[in-house]
Design an enzyme around this catalytic site. Structure first.
Site, PDB file in Angstrom:
ATOM      1  N   PHE A 140       0.856  -1.189   0.000  1.00 35.51           N
ATOM      2  CA  PHE A 140       0.000   0.000   0.000  1.00 35.51           C
ATOM      3  C   PHE A 140       0.887   1.231   0.000  1.00 35.51           C
ATOM      4  O   PHE A 140       1.722   1.405   0.881  1.00 35.51           O
ATOM      5  CB  PHE A 140      -0.937   0.030   1.209  1.00 35.51           C
ATOM      6  CG  PHE A 140      -1.898   1.190   1.130  1.00 35.51           C
ATOM      7  CD1 PHE A 140      -3.026   1.130   0.319  1.00 35.51           C
ATOM      8  CD2 PHE A 140      -1.648   2.372   1.827  1.00 35.51           C
ATOM      9  CE1 PHE A 140      -3.889   2.217   0.208  1.00 35.51           C
ATOM     10  CE2 PHE A 140      -2.513   3.458   1.721  1.00 35.51           C
ATOM     11  CZ  PHE A 140      -3.631   3.379   0.906  1.00 35.51           C
ATOM     12  N   ASP A 225       9.206   2.807   1.594  1.00 34.57           N
ATOM     13  CA  ASP A 225       8.001   3.506   2.047  1.00 34.57           C
ATOM     14  C   ASP A 225       7.902   3.276   3.553  1.00 34.57           C
ATOM     15  O   ASP A 225       7.484   2.213   4.007  1.00 34.57           O
ATOM     16  CB  ASP A 225       6.764   2.963   1.328  1.00 34.57           C
ATOM     17  CG  ASP A 225       5.475   3.621   1.830  1.00 34.57           C
ATOM     18  OD1 ASP A 225       5.496   4.284   2.878  1.00 34.57           O
ATOM     19  OD2 ASP A 225       4.431   3.444   1.163  1.00 34.57           O
ATOM     20  N   LYS A 254       2.328   9.720   8.332  1.00 35.44           N
ATOM     21  CA  LYS A 254       1.589   9.226   9.509  1.00 35.44           C
ATOM     22  C   LYS A 254       2.052   9.840  10.838  1.00 35.44           C
ATOM     23  O   LYS A 254       1.627  10.922  11.171  1.00 35.44           O
ATOM     24  CB  LYS A 254       1.614   7.695   9.533  1.00 35.44           C
ATOM     25  CG  LYS A 254       0.753   7.108   8.389  1.00 35.44           C
ATOM     26  CD  LYS A 254       0.019   5.841   8.763  1.00 35.44           C
ATOM     27  CE  LYS A 254      -1.126   5.552   7.809  1.00 35.44           C
ATOM     28  NZ  LYS A 254      -0.748   4.857   6.573  1.00 35.44           N
TER      29      LYS A 254
HETATM   30  C1  PLP Z   1      -0.974   5.159   5.126  1.00 36.15           C
HETATM   31  C2  PLP Z   1       0.062   4.781   4.153  1.00 36.15           C
HETATM   32  C3  PLP Z   1       0.257   5.498   2.956  1.00 36.15           C
HETATM   33  C4  PLP Z   1      -0.660   6.618   2.522  1.00 36.15           C
HETATM   34  O1  PLP Z   1      -0.588   7.703   3.379  1.00 36.15           O
HETATM   35  P1  PLP Z   1      -1.706   8.862   3.266  1.00 36.15           P
HETATM   36  O2  PLP Z   1      -1.244   9.883   4.260  1.00 36.15           O
HETATM   37  O3  PLP Z   1      -3.021   8.232   3.587  1.00 36.15           O
HETATM   38  O4  PLP Z   1      -1.659   9.367   1.880  1.00 36.15           O
HETATM   39  C5  PLP Z   1       1.302   5.124   2.140  1.00 36.15           C
HETATM   40  N1  PLP Z   1       2.111   4.103   2.463  1.00 36.15           N
HETATM   41  C6  PLP Z   1       1.968   3.401   3.605  1.00 36.15           C
HETATM   42  C7  PLP Z   1       2.926   2.308   3.919  1.00 36.15           C
HETATM   43  C8  PLP Z   1       0.946   3.708   4.479  1.00 36.15           C
HETATM   44  O5  PLP Z   1       0.781   2.992   5.599  1.00 36.15           O
END
Ligand code: PLP
Length: 401
Positions: A140, A225, A254
Site C-alpha cells: 500500500f 516507504d 503518519k
Molecule cells: C498510510 C500509508 C500510505 C498513505 O498515506 P496517506 O497519508 O493516507 O496518503 C502510504 N504508504 C503506507 C505504507 C501507508 O501505511
C-alpha cells in the site's frame, strides 16, 4: 450538544460515503484515551491509524503548536521559514547518507515525490529508458495516481485507469523473484520494510538486504516507504535502522507530526540534486505549524521514547500471542497484527469498541494495533483484557449466528 447518533446522521447526509465510518464521534483525547460525544471513554489502540504518535493532546506538541500559532501559520516556499529547517536538521542528524529533505502533506504525496524523484534521477543521468519500478503484491503506497499504480492491490485500482505505466509486481519476501527481476533497466525497487496495510507482514531481514544488494549491483534505486513504519513505530526512528544499510530514499508521514498532517521525503544528496527549482513542489509543504509539531515529536523520540517503544512492543506482542483464537501474532515495536483463526476481525473490532477499546480490522482475519508510542504497561494490560473479552464475544456470536 450533539450526541454520537446525531453527528453520525449529519455526516451521512453531507460527506462522501467513501469511508466505512463507525457510529461514534470522537470529541477529545488525552494520551492513550479518547472520549466520544456520548461521554464514553475508550483506550485508543489505533491512534488515528498510527498518526497520534505521542498521544492525544501531548503537552510538548501542544506547546510547540501554540508557540508557532502566535508567530506564523504559513508562508509557502517562496520564503524561508525556520520550523521546517529545524525539523529537517533533526531528521538528517539521524541518517548516514539521507541528508536532504522535501516536505509535503501526506503519505501518498511523499511516495509520489519519491517515484518522481527516482524516474527523474535516471532521466537526468541520461537513462530515460530506466523507468520500471518493481513493487510488491499487497503493498500500500497511497491513493493518488502514481502511488496507486505502485499499490499491489487490484481492488483499489479497479475503475480508475489508465494508471501510470512502468510498475511491476513481485511477491513480497521472494528473493528469487527479486533477483530475476532487477536488471540494468530497473528504475527502482519500492518496498515497505513491514507491509502495514497487508496485515502487518514482517519479511525476513535477508529479503530487504537482498533488495539493497541487487539495486546497488544494477544501478537501480532502493526506495523505502516508511509512511507507517517510520518515526519510532518499530522501535527505531526509521525501520531501516534495524539493518546496517540505508535505502536511497525513504518516505515518511503518519506519525511524523503527532497527528498534524505532514509528509516527508528523505534522499541522498545525489538524488535530491536532480530536483532543480521548478521540478517538484507543494504549496503547503513544510507548513510551520505541522513542522513545529513534528520537531516536538522528534525531541520526545530522541529523549528515550524509542527504548520505551521497544519495551512496550515486546510486552504487547507477548500478551497478544496468548489470547484465544489467535493463529499468529506479528509485528515490530508498537505496530502489531493479530491473526485470528477465523473471519472474526470486524466482529472483534465492533465488540472491542462497545467495551471501550479502539482497534482496527485489516480484512476478515487481522486485527491491527498501533497505540501511541507513549502507551503505558498498565494501559496495555487493560487493552489486552478488553480485547480478550471482545474476541470471546465475537467468537460466541459467530458460533451462534
Ligand atoms: C498510510 C500509508 C500510505 C498513505 O498515506 P496517506 O497519508 O493516507 O496518503 C502510504 N504508504 C503506507 C505504507 C501507508 O501505511
Amino acid at each position: 450538544m450533539s450526541n454520537n447518533q446525531q453527528l453520525y446522521d449529519r455526516g451521512q447526509k453531507v460527506l462522501f460515503q467513501n469511508y466505512r465510518t463507525q457510529p461514534i464521534a470522537l470529541l477529545r483525547g488525552e494520551g492513550t484515551q479518547v472520549w466520544d460525544a456520548d461521554g464514553k471513554r475508550y483506550l485508543d489502540f489505533i491512534g488515528g491509524i498510527a498518526t497520534v504518535s505521542v498521544g492525544h493532546a501531548n503537552p510538548r506538541v501542544r506547546a510547540a503548536l501554540e508557540e508557532q500559532a502566535k508567530l506564523l501559520w504559513h508562508a509557502s516556499n517562496l520564503y524561508v521559514t525556520e520550523p521546517q529547517i529545524r525539523l529537517a536538521e533533526k531528521l538528517v542528524r539521524n541518517t548516514k547518507e539521507l541528508k536532504r529533505v522535501f516536505f509535503c502533506n501526506s503519505g501518498t504525496e511523499a511516495n509520489e515525490a519519491m517515484i518522481k524523484l527516482a524516474r527523474h534521477f535516471h532521466y537526468a543521468n541520461g537513462r530515460k529508458d530506466r523507468i520500471e519500478i518493481l513493487c510488491f503484491h499487497n503493498s500500500f503506497h497511497g491513493r493518488t495516481m502514481g502511488s496507486l499504480a505502485a499499490t499491489g492491490q487490484p481492488k483499489y485500482q479497479t475503475g480508475f485507469g489508465p494508471l501510470p505505466e512502468g510498475f511491476r509486481f513481485l511477491d513480497y519476501g521472494d528473493e528469487q523473484q527479486l533477483e530475476a527481476a532487477v536488471n540494468s533497466s530497473t528504475c527502482a525497487v519500492l518496498v515497505e520494510p513491514v507491509q502495514g496495510e497487508a496485515g502487518v507482514l514482517v519479511p525476513k531481514p535477508s529479503f530487504l538486504r537482498r533488495a539493497r544488494e541487487l539495486t546497488r549491483k544494477h544501478g537501480a534505486l532502493l526506495l523505502f516507504d516508511e509512511v507507517q513504519t517510520g518515526m519510532g513505530r518499530t522501535g527505531k526512528l526509521f525501520a531501516h535502522q534495524h539493518f546496517d544499510f540505508e535505502p536511497d530514499a525513504t518516505s515518511l508521514a503518519k506519525g511524523i507530526a503527532g497527528g498534524m498532517p505532514l509528509g516527508a521525503l528523505l534522499a541522498r544528496e545525489e538524488l535530491a540534486q536532480v530536483f532543480k527549482p521548478g521540478t517538484h513542489a507543494s504549496t503547503f509543504g513544510g507548513n510551520p505549524l505541522a513542522t513545529a509539531a513534528a520537531s516536538a515529536v522528534m525531541d520526545l523520540l530522541e529523549e528515550g521514547l524509542l527504548d520505551h517503544v521497544r519495551q512496550m512492543g515486546e510486552i504487547l506482542g507477548a500478551r497478544l500471542s496468548r489470547l484465544p483464537h489467535v493463529a499468529a501474532e506479528r509485528g515490530m515495536g508498537l505496530l502489531r497484527g493479530l491473526v485470528l483463526d477465523g473471519d472474526l476481525a470486524p466482529k472483534v473490532v465492533a465488540a472491542a469498541r462497545d467495551l471501550g477499546l479502539l482497534v482496527n480490522a485489516i480484512g476478515e482475519r487481522v486485527v491491527r494495533l498501533a497505540p501511541p508510542l507513549t502507551v503505558s504497561e498498565v494501559e496495555i494490560g487493560e487493552a489486552v483484557a478488553l480485547l480478550q473479552m471482545a474476541i470471546e464475544r465475537a467468537a460466541a456470536n459467530a458460533s451462534v449466528g
